[in-house]
Design an enzyme around this catalytic site. Structure first.
Site, mmCIF file in Angstrom:
data_model
loop_
_atom_site.group_PDB
_atom_site.id
_atom_site.type_symbol
_atom_site.label_atom_id
_atom_site.label_comp_id
_atom_site.label_asym_id
_atom_site.label_seq_id
_atom_site.Cartn_x
_atom_site.Cartn_y
_atom_site.Cartn_z
ATOM 1 N N LYS B 99 39.254 12.005 -24.220
ATOM 2 C CA LYS B 99 38.344 10.887 -24.474
ATOM 3 C C LYS B 99 38.398 10.642 -25.973
ATOM 4 C CE LYS B 99 33.256 10.134 -23.982
ATOM 5 N NZ LYS B 99 33.067 9.209 -25.044
ATOM 6 N N GLY B 160 23.883 7.038 -26.941
ATOM 7 C CA GLY B 160 22.575 7.680 -26.951
ATOM 8 C C GLY B 160 21.401 6.725 -27.027
ATOM 9 N N ALA B 186 28.702 4.868 -22.666
ATOM 10 C CA ALA B 186 27.590 4.808 -23.624
ATOM 11 C C ALA B 186 26.643 3.642 -23.334
ATOM 12 C CB ALA B 186 28.058 4.719 -25.071
ATOM 13 N N GLY B 187 25.372 3.930 -23.470
ATOM 14 C CA GLY B 187 24.342 2.906 -23.366
ATOM 15 C C GLY B 187 23.518 2.958 -22.099
ATOM 16 N N ASN B 208 25.828 10.494 -20.666
ATOM 17 C CA ASN B 208 25.359 11.837 -20.978
ATOM 18 C C ASN B 208 23.858 11.840 -21.190
ATOM 19 O OD1 ASN B 208 24.831 14.411 -22.014
ATOM 20 N ND2 ASN B 208 26.530 14.414 -23.404
ATOM 21 N N THR B 209 23.412 11.131 -22.263
ATOM 22 C CA THR B 209 21.996 11.178 -22.631
ATOM 23 C C THR B 209 21.093 10.632 -21.525
ATOM 24 O OG1 THR B 209 22.738 10.835 -24.901
ATOM 25 C CG2 THR B 209 20.391 10.614 -24.503
#
Lengths: 64, 259
Positions: B99, B160, B186-187, B208-209
């Protein structure tokens, strides 16, 4: 330099000997010397020279 | 059940790809991974702590023989750093996957497009299966595909941030502009964000977050699994056209006279 810290040894070490000293020989790690990756297959033969910058890395949690 | 898809040489069923950061423990991370149904998980590579020997390692909990480990180049700010990090990860994990992230600005964590293209070129030539994190820029995605990346991973919003898919129109244009898999990276903050990405036609979603920082990460991991599956199914089903005005779905004839 090992992971950013200064170390000195009485005699030159191979990568494998360094990992054994740090009790890391059995861990899943990868090594770069002076920002060049050392293949696992060459750990026993590659010598660390005075002034080399050695990085020993592992996988850690992360996303981006 | 959603059909399988390919990234490089891999055939995958789950369209949810997760990260391994910000969890309270390796155990919580593993449980969330299981609840998400994800087959692929990203990891970072960092210096090993030489002062403490025994504290277990992430890969004891997430074994590479059970999951596809996707190492990232998070934290790299130059093409050279990213290339060397990818090569270290390949030695570490015996994988060609990477990645690719080259951060252009440490405050916003937006990618450096020029450096990402440069690193991608080097890594593709070196035999890597490159999955680049990139802004939602259709032209950058086209260039990355031309270079030979196995997928493109436009951001939905800053890393994040949990702000969702800020520019769905761009994601649609990217989907029309490339033929490789498009993975929103992301987002994504909650299940509906993941569903929106999938309804647009994205191949997969990486997060992830959104899971790790939920109050209950295990429950959110499950919610994300359902959202990704639902969004994909809705995309495949094809949504009804939007109409400004109402249109009754019950017959207009044969109304009962109750006056």
């Amino acid at each position: 330099m090992l992971n950013g810290e200064s170390h000195s040894t009485p005699a030159p070490l191979t990568v494998l000997e360094l990992l054994q000293r740090c009790e890391l020989a059995k861990r899943r790690v990868a090594v770069a010397i002076n920002a060049v990756v050392v293949p696992k297959s060459r750990f026993a033969e590659v010598l660390i020279r005075d002034g080399d910058k050695v990085e020993v890395i592992q996988a850690v949690g992360g996303g981006a | 059940m959603n059909a399988s898809y390919r990234i490089g040489e891999l055939e995958l069923q789950s369209r949810l790809i997760v990260g391994s950061g910000k969890y309270k423990s390796f155990e919580e991370n593993r449980k969330a991974l299981d609840a998400s149904g994800a087959q692929m998980i990203t990891v970072a590579v960092r210096r090993i702590d030489l002062s403490s020997r025994e504290h277990g390692s992430l890969l004891d909990w997430i074994p590479p023989d059970q999951f596809h480990i996707l190492p990232n180049t998070a934290g790299c700010t130059t093409a050279k750093e990213a290339v060397t990090t990818a090569q270290l990860a390949r030695e570490l994990l015996d994988t060609k996957l990477v990645k690719l992230e080259v951060i252009g600005d440490t405050r916003t964590l937006f990618p450096d497009t020029t450096a990402t293209l440069e690193a991608a070129r080097i890594l593709v030539a070196d035999g890597f299966t490159v999955l680049p994190y990139i802004t939602d820029d259709p032209v950058a995605c086209m260039r990355l595909e031309e270079i030979g990346c196995a997928a493109v991973m436009p951001l939905g919003a800053p890393i994040g941030s949990g702000l969702g898919i800020r520019n769905p129109a761009n994601i649609r244009i990217i989907l029309e502009s490339v033929s490789c898999p498009v993975i929103v990276d992301a987002g994504v903050g909650t299940a509906s964000d993941a569903a929106i990405a999938m309804e647009l036609g994205c191949t997969a979603v990486l997060m992830n977050t959104g899971i790790a920082s939920a109050k209950d990460p295990l429950k959110m991991a499950h919610a994300m699994k359902l959202a990704v599956e639902a969004g994909r199914a809705a995309y495949e089903a094809g949504r009804m056209p939007r109409r400004l005005h109402a249109q009754a779905s019950s017959p207009e004839s044969g109304l009962v006279d109750l006056s």
